[in-house]
Design an enzyme around this catalytic site. Structure first.
Site, short mmCIF file in Angstrom:
data_model
loop_
_atom_site.label_atom_id
_atom_site.label_comp_id
_atom_site.label_asym_id
_atom_site.label_seq_id
_atom_site.Cartn_x
_atom_site.Cartn_y
_atom_site.Cartn_z
N TYR A 52 6.71 4.26 -6.27
CA TYR A 52 5.88 3.15 -5.81
C TYR A 52 4.58 3.69 -5.20
CZ TYR A 52 4.21 -1.03 -3.54
OH TYR A 52 3.41 -2.08 -3.16
N PRO A 105 -5.46 2.27 4.26
CA PRO A 105 -4.41 1.26 4.35
C PRO A 105 -3.39 1.43 3.22
CG PRO A 105 -6.40 0.30 3.40
CD PRO A 105 -6.75 1.69 3.82
N ILE A 106 -2.14 1.65 3.58
CA ILE A 106 -1.06 1.75 2.61
C ILE A 106 0.08 0.87 3.10
CG2 ILE A 106 0.61 3.26 1.46
CD1 ILE A 106 -1.29 5.56 1.78
N SER A 134 -2.60 -2.11 6.99
CA SER A 134 -2.44 -2.89 5.77
C SER A 134 -1.81 -4.25 6.05
CB SER A 134 -1.56 -2.13 4.77
OG SER A 134 -1.23 -2.94 3.66
N TYR A 158 -5.59 -8.66 2.52
CA TYR A 158 -5.41 -9.26 1.21
C TYR A 158 -5.66 -10.76 1.38
CZ TYR A 158 -3.36 -5.05 -0.81
OH TYR A 158 -3.15 -3.77 -1.29
N THR A 184 -9.73 -6.20 0.62
CA THR A 184 -9.43 -5.58 -0.67
C THR A 184 -9.65 -6.60 -1.78
OG1 THR A 184 -7.86 -4.00 0.24
CG2 THR A 184 -7.63 -4.52 -2.09
N LYS A 305 -13.68 -3.67 -0.10
CA LYS A 305 -13.01 -2.52 -0.72
C LYS A 305 -12.69 -2.82 -2.18
CE LYS A 305 -8.88 0.42 -0.12
NZ LYS A 305 -8.05 0.02 -1.27
N HIS A 329 -8.43 1.61 -6.02
CA HIS A 329 -7.06 1.44 -5.51
C HIS A 329 -6.16 2.60 -5.91
CE1 HIS A 329 -5.04 -1.84 -3.30
NE2 HIS A 329 -3.92 -1.28 -3.74
N ASP A 360 -12.97 6.11 -1.40
CA ASP A 360 -11.51 6.06 -1.48
C ASP A 360 -11.07 6.34 -2.91
OD1 ASP A 360 -8.77 5.00 -0.51
OD2 ASP A 360 -9.19 3.71 -2.22
N SER A 361 -9.90 6.92 -3.05
CA SER A 361 -9.25 7.15 -4.35
C SER A 361 -9.54 8.55 -4.88
CB SER A 361 -9.64 6.11 -5.40
OG SER A 361 -9.33 4.80 -4.99
N ILE A 363 -9.07 11.63 -2.94
CA ILE A 363 -9.24 12.70 -1.95
C ILE A 363 -7.93 13.45 -1.78
CG2 ILE A 363 -9.65 13.22 0.48
CD1 ILE A 363 -12.22 12.52 -0.87
N ARG A 364 -7.97 14.76 -1.98
CA ARG A 364 -6.79 15.59 -1.80
C ARG A 364 -7.05 16.78 -0.88
NH1 ARG A 364 -5.30 11.64 -3.59
NH2 ARG A 364 -3.97 11.18 -5.40
N ARG A 384 -2.53 8.88 -0.22
CA ARG A 384 -1.24 9.47 -0.58
C ARG A 384 -0.89 10.76 0.17
NH1 ARG A 384 -3.03 7.53 -5.93
NH2 ARG A 384 -1.47 6.08 -6.81
#
Length: 440
Positions: A52, A105-106, A134, A158, A184, A305, A329, A360-361, A363-364, A384
């Site tokens: 998920y 936000p997760i 979130s 949301y 979002t 976002k 996302h 966002d999306s 970045i590691r 993540r």
């Protein structure tokens, strides 16, 4: 102990602590390598929970592109610069941050750790960096805010198709201490997520990730109305045969809903609550002009976002929002979409600094943060990686991941020859394959 107001120069100390512990036989409980981190989390979490989080839309192409696209942007180090004194601190929309990173936000964090948002709030508070709560939280926002203390808090919204519910959520967030509302835009319906579909897993059907709703008076009144006046059943849909899994779902719904679990099982309210959520969550009819309603509800800064195009960025300016988040996302919505960092380059060029851009999306690492800042971002959301840390070691794990990303950013700044965030610009990077004769 108060968190630092600046992490400039802290990278070496954080790195040194890991090496010092290693010298006496203590290796990091939470891996520093991003791939090893994800792998360790996959062994800790259930398959449903891990996929998920880790899974994305369709063939996972957008999620993969988000990460690999960073390879197209190369850091160009400059030598013989005095970088003994460095600063990672900045201000984003009036919020002071000691480093340009935020906990993204997760939702449904209970799948990673039983303390969910509370543990993340403890990590954010200890670091002094903002947490973005979130709407799909596992703990009520007021409880999370209490654990954050003075650390900055933003609220991710949301937009429900019930405006009274939307108003209630925003009002509660403001009362709880939120300093901005992050709307979002790209999840008005759930993307085609093949990992979840193959597992037949939607956490909301089990009552997970619905704490903001189950603690909201407007939502609870909607549930009450549904129980007292149930909608007619569709006779064309056969009732499923009872299974152990069905009993598990009913128990999960009942245990998540407010009140006594056994009483809930008999009341019918938990199932009605899940059905009510599924009715009110999607709002595919929201338009730019609807932003006026949100502005009438709150005076907090409004951040959009999900922006991926320069035309939408211009519309955001026209409709008076305070900032945007360039995001797809995490690849979870559209398979084969533009990589977020490529969108950042285009959007930042169009906006020319007129409003703050959060990235966002994908970045590691701290090097990724550096590149995003060089392309025009004011700060970044990290998602993540810290969730994997949360799964491995709770609040300490989430803190460790974010602290190390900040440490790598600080060290990258030093090695690239920059002293503060304002010096990180287009001259610090180049696109791979750029003409070799180009002046750097």
């Amino acid at each position: 102990m108060q968190p630092p107001k600046d992490y400039g120069g802290a990278g070496r100390a954080i790195q040194g602590q890991i090496y010092s512990l290693g010298a006496v036989g203590h290796k990091p409980k939470v891996p520093t390598d991003p791939l090893a981190l994800a792998y360790a989390a996959s062994n800790k979490m259930t398959p449903e929970a891990y996929w998920y989080v880790a899974g994305s839309a369709g063939m996972q192409r957008t999620a993969e592109a988000n990460v690999t696209a960073f390879e197209r942007y190369q850091i160009v180090p400059h030598m013989l610069r005095d970088v003994r004194e460095r600063s990672t601190a900045t201000t984003v929309l009036g919020t002071h941050v000691p480093a340009p990173v935020m906990f993204a936000p997760i939702g449904v964090l209970e799948m990673a750790h039983p303390q969910a948002e509370v543990a993340v709030a403890q990590a954010a508070a200890s670091l002094g960096v903002p947490m973005v709560l979130s709407t799909q939280g596992s703990r009520p926002m007021e409880e999370t805010a209490a654990s954050l203390g003075p650390a900055p808090m933003w609220y991710q919204l949301y937009w429900s198709n019930n405006n009274d519910l939307m108003r209630s959520l925003v009002t509660r967030a403001e009362a709880a201490g939120a300093q901005a509302i992050v709307v979002t835009l790209d999840t008005h319906t759930i993307g085609w997520r093949t990992r979840d579909l193959d597992l037949g897993f939607l956490p909301f059907a089990k009552g997970m990730g619905l704490a903001q709703y189950f603690s909201d008076p407007v939502f609870l009144e909607l549930v009450k109305q549904r129980v007292e006046n149930p909608p007619p059943k569709d006779a064309s849909i056969p009732a499923p045969r009872p299974t152990l899994a069905a009993l598990g779902t009913l128990w999960s719904q009942a245990s998540h809903y407010p009140g006594n679990t056994f009483s809930n099982l008999l009341s019918g309210y938990p199932r009605a609550a899940v059905e009510t959520f599924l009715d009110v969550f999607p709002c595919s009819g929201i338009k730019w002009t609807d932003l006026a309603l949100l502005k009438s509800i709150t005076k907090l800064p409004i951040i959009l976002k999900g922006i991926q195009t320069s035309s939408d960025a211009e519309l955001a300016l026209r409709y008076g929002v305070d900032g945007i988040v360039v995001s797809n996302h995490g690849g979870r919505q559209v398979d084969g979409a533009i990589a977020s960092v490529d969108a950042l380059e285009v959007v930042a060029r169009e906006l020319e600094g007129r409003i703050p851009i959060i990235f966002d999306s994908g970045i590691r690492s701290g090097a990724d943060v550096f590149k995003a800042l060089a392309l025009g971002a004011s700060a970044v959301f990290v998602g993540r990686p810290w969730l994997y840390g949360l799964a491995l070691d709770g609040a300490e794990g989430a803190k460790a991941v974010m602290e190390r990303i900040i440490a790598e950013l600080d060290i990258t700044m030093a090695l690239a020859g920059v002293k503060n965030l304002s010096e990180i610009n287009q001259r610090c990077i180049r696109r791979a394959g750029a003409a070799s004769g180009a002046k750097l």
